[in-house]
Design an enzyme around this catalytic site. Structure first.
Site, PDB file in Angstrom:
ATOM      1  CD  GLU A   1       9.498  34.066  22.869  1.00 37.58           C
ATOM      2  OE1 GLU A   1       9.615  32.934  22.342  1.00 37.58           O
ATOM      3  OE2 GLU A   1       8.475  34.450  23.469  1.00 37.58           O
TER       4      GLU A   1
ATOM      5  CB  ALA B   1      -3.175   8.597   2.178  1.00 42.44           C
TER       6      ALA B   1
ATOM      7  CD1 TRP C   1       2.242   0.109   1.023  1.00 39.79           C
ATOM      8  CD2 TRP C   1       1.068   1.310   2.488  1.00 39.79           C
ATOM      9  NE1 TRP C   1       2.393  -0.472   2.261  1.00 39.79           N
ATOM     10  CE2 TRP C   1       1.676   0.258   3.178  1.00 39.79           C
ATOM     11  CE3 TRP C   1       0.261   2.213   3.189  1.00 39.79           C
ATOM     12  CZ2 TRP C   1       1.504   0.071   4.552  1.00 39.79           C
ATOM     13  CZ3 TRP C   1       0.099   2.014   4.545  1.00 39.79           C
ATOM     14  CH2 TRP C   1       0.733   0.947   5.211  1.00 39.79           C
TER      15      TRP C   1
ATOM     16  CB  THR D   1      -9.859   2.587  10.389  1.00 37.10           C
ATOM     17  OG1 THR D   1     -10.541   3.514   9.548  1.00 37.10           O
ATOM     18  CG2 THR D   1      -8.400   2.530   9.983  1.00 37.10           C
TER      19      THR D   1
ATOM     20  NE  ARG E   1       5.766   0.795  11.394  1.00 40.03           N
ATOM     21  CZ  ARG E   1       4.447   0.981  11.297  1.00 40.03           C
ATOM     22  NH1 ARG E   1       3.728   1.294  12.365  1.00 40.03           N
ATOM     23  NH2 ARG E   1       3.838   0.876  10.142  1.00 40.03           N
TER      24      ARG E   1
ATOM     25  CD  GLU F   1      -2.653   8.279  10.232  1.00 40.55           C
ATOM     26  OE1 GLU F   1      -2.844   7.352   9.441  1.00 40.55           O
ATOM     27  OE2 GLU F   1      -1.516   8.599  10.644  1.00 40.55           O
TER      28      GLU F   1
ATOM     29  CB  SER G   1     -17.220  12.661   6.542  1.00 36.88           C
ATOM     30  OG  SER G   1     -16.623  12.140   5.370  1.00 36.88           O
TER      31      SER G   1
END
EC number: 3.5.4.26
Lengths: 367, 367
Positions: free
Chosen positions: B57, B161, B177, B203, B214, B274, B281
């Site tokens: 708005e 990813a 990566w 992890t 970053r 992540e 899962s």
């Protein structure tokens, strides 16, 4: 001798290369052709729509004829040497001569023996022939096809119908249908344009597929692929794959190279490998896949049969790198609720998967 | 009482619903707003760009002000009831009154207690307020957000990813990566707009991530998410996740609901999960994922860590069905060499995954 090309010819060859991408990959290479008038203006653009259809040169000439354009004194730019053979579509060299075209510029030689000689025939008829313009791009365009021709093996298309988490069946073996109807229809369209379709004996035993090309109503397509079953186990006498047309082959081997050699010997020039996991993985691990078609459903299973069962890769730096293939309708297409992903092997085998910024991030201590 | 809407209002609400999709999902709902003049002509269209930015708005009113448009006597159509609270951006009801807008049509009520009352405030100031136009579409637009608000839990974005074959690490654990630099940059942009980021202790132990937002040069973003680590194991004292800003939480549980409850209690309204596989899962299996972002790299590993480790699904009919989410830049985007896939849970939980034609094919005896 330095072969010179005009700016207009360079531009027209770029157009031809781009047009070539409209076609599908397979037994024949992607080819594009552009005809320019003596002033360098592009008159018509042709491309090859796959085995059994007009070559790019004939496609362009036919368009000009349909539009009433006189091609006398014109120049044809084509991404591959015009053929000289009497195949399903007649020699392109003859068509070019008959059209009154006086100049031909092609990018790369046709590697086939039967097709070779097109340039010589054109020259004998008084056509000015130059080669090499756009050669790098033209070689890359059909990189896998040149490789298959040189190796005397069929061009190999791999088909994967998977969930987002790359499962091709649930724990209990159910897999019909992970893909949506539009993806299934696309798969049947591909089946209708290849020479042979390959599955493993395991797939025959578990899924009992027919492997025919059918339309949405279930009616068989006019052209049917040969149905090849690979593996050491027997095919049950009542397996659906037998059909009634005799177009079935049992290849008693687990070696993809042997299977390809046998199929090539039977005249097969375009093979689609449909599954299962072990067969898909064996062809990928052997580096024998020229084109990858993935139907990606927006579903998750979390378990079940993974699409691939191992490629002998243990570390990320050795991952198989693929690149998006813009030919045949694009690299990423929406088919109903699925995505159709189209890829081919990346040009350089050993690429660095860590571009500069990622390396910098890593140096900074993790993600 | 029958509330009547004009054709122009119906059209403008459709514009507002479409505009809402430009925003990102998260702590705040997607909202679009259109202001029409007394003749029904659309003057300006606003949308909400996410937590901490102007509401739709105010965005629309500011555009009109910048363009020197007098809004006296105009009508605002907005996909959610204007707010009445003094949050980070000031109450929309007040801005609407101050702009001289005399009519407001909104689609659905704001479910928040602090925000409720916008309609009443507007009416008290003499603004004519009607509700319900486009209510079905507006509810669906923010289906997951309404659910999260009602459940008093954060909105949950899941991040994966992965390779084409849904691996998030190779056999030896290498994963940096899988995604290209452009995907990594996008992930950091998302980190910069959420309240908290969650990973499992596994992890932290294996990858030792920093989990900060970053820029490409590695410089931290102004706004940093809280870094939450879930699991029963201790976080090593020298783990990078500790950082130096105190924005780290250890959630000693394996239950996604407990983790969400704890984070909500700490004021977190938008969480991004992540990894790793087990955490991803667990959230999916519990039906606690509102948005799925998948960075799909054109690579194959064939083995290694699968993105998901089991969702309790044994047969295809029970597969989790997702739908493509067009908000926030589109359902499928090219990021460098990767694809960014954006999905949300399908509306109907128990959908039939076998549409008519597929069923017909199956009846005909297999594929």
């Amino acid at each position: 001798m330095v072969t010179a090309f005009t700016a207009a010819e360079t531009t027209a060859m770029a157009t031809a290369l781009k047009a070539a991408l409209n076609g599908p990959r397979g037994a024949n290479p992607l080819v594009g052709a552009v005809i320019v008038d003596p002033q360098g203006r592009e008159l018509v653009t042709g491309f090859h729509r796959g085995a059994g259809t007009a070559h790019a040169e004939v496609d362009a000439i036919a368009q000009a004829a349909a539009a009433g354009i006189d091609l006398s004194g014109c120049t044809m730019l084509v991404t591959l040497e015009p053929c000289n053979h009497l195949g399903r579509t007649g020699p392109c060299a003859r068509a070019i001569i008959d059209a009154g075209i006086t100049d031909v510029v092609y990018a790369v030689d046709d590697p086939h023996d039967p097709a070779a000689g097109g340039a010589a025939t054109l020259r004998q008829a008084g056509v000015r022939v130059r080669a090499g313009l756009g050669a790098g791009e033209a070689l890359d365009l059909n990189r896998q096809w040149f490789e298959a021709v040189a190796a005397k093996r069929p061009f190999v298309t791999l088909h994967i119908a998977q969930t987002l988490d790359s499962r091709i069946a649930a724990e209990d073996g159910t897999s019909q249908w992970i893909s949506c109807p539009e993806s299934l229809a696309d798969n049947h369209a591909v089946r209708g344009r290849i020479d042979a379709i390959l599955v493993g004996t395991q797939t025959v035993l578990v899924d009992n597929p027919r492997l025919t090309a059918r339309d949405a109503a279930g009616n068989p397509a006019t052209k049917q692929p040969v149905r090849a079953v690979m593996g050491l186990r027997d095919i049950p006498a009542d397996a659906a794959v037998h059909g009634s047309d005799g177009l079935v082959l049992h290849l008693p081997t687990r070696d993809p190279r042997e299977a390809l050699s046998s199929l090539y010997g039977s005249g097969m020039r375009h093979l689609m490998v449909e599954g299962g996991s072990r067969i898909l993985s064996a062809f990928l691990a052997a580096g024998l896949v020229d084109e990858l078609i993935v139907y990606l459903a927006p579903t998750l299973l979390g378990s079940g049969t993974p699409a691939l069962t191992g490629l002998g890769i243990t570390t990320l730096a050795d991952a198989q790198q693929w690149e998006w293939d813009a030919s045949d309708g694009g690299a990423v297409r929406t088919l109903g609720r699925d995505l159709r992903l189209h890829l081919r092997p990346q040009r350089t085998v050993a690429l660095d998967p860590q571009p500069s910024r990622a390396t910098a991030e890593q140096a900074q201590g993790g993600y």
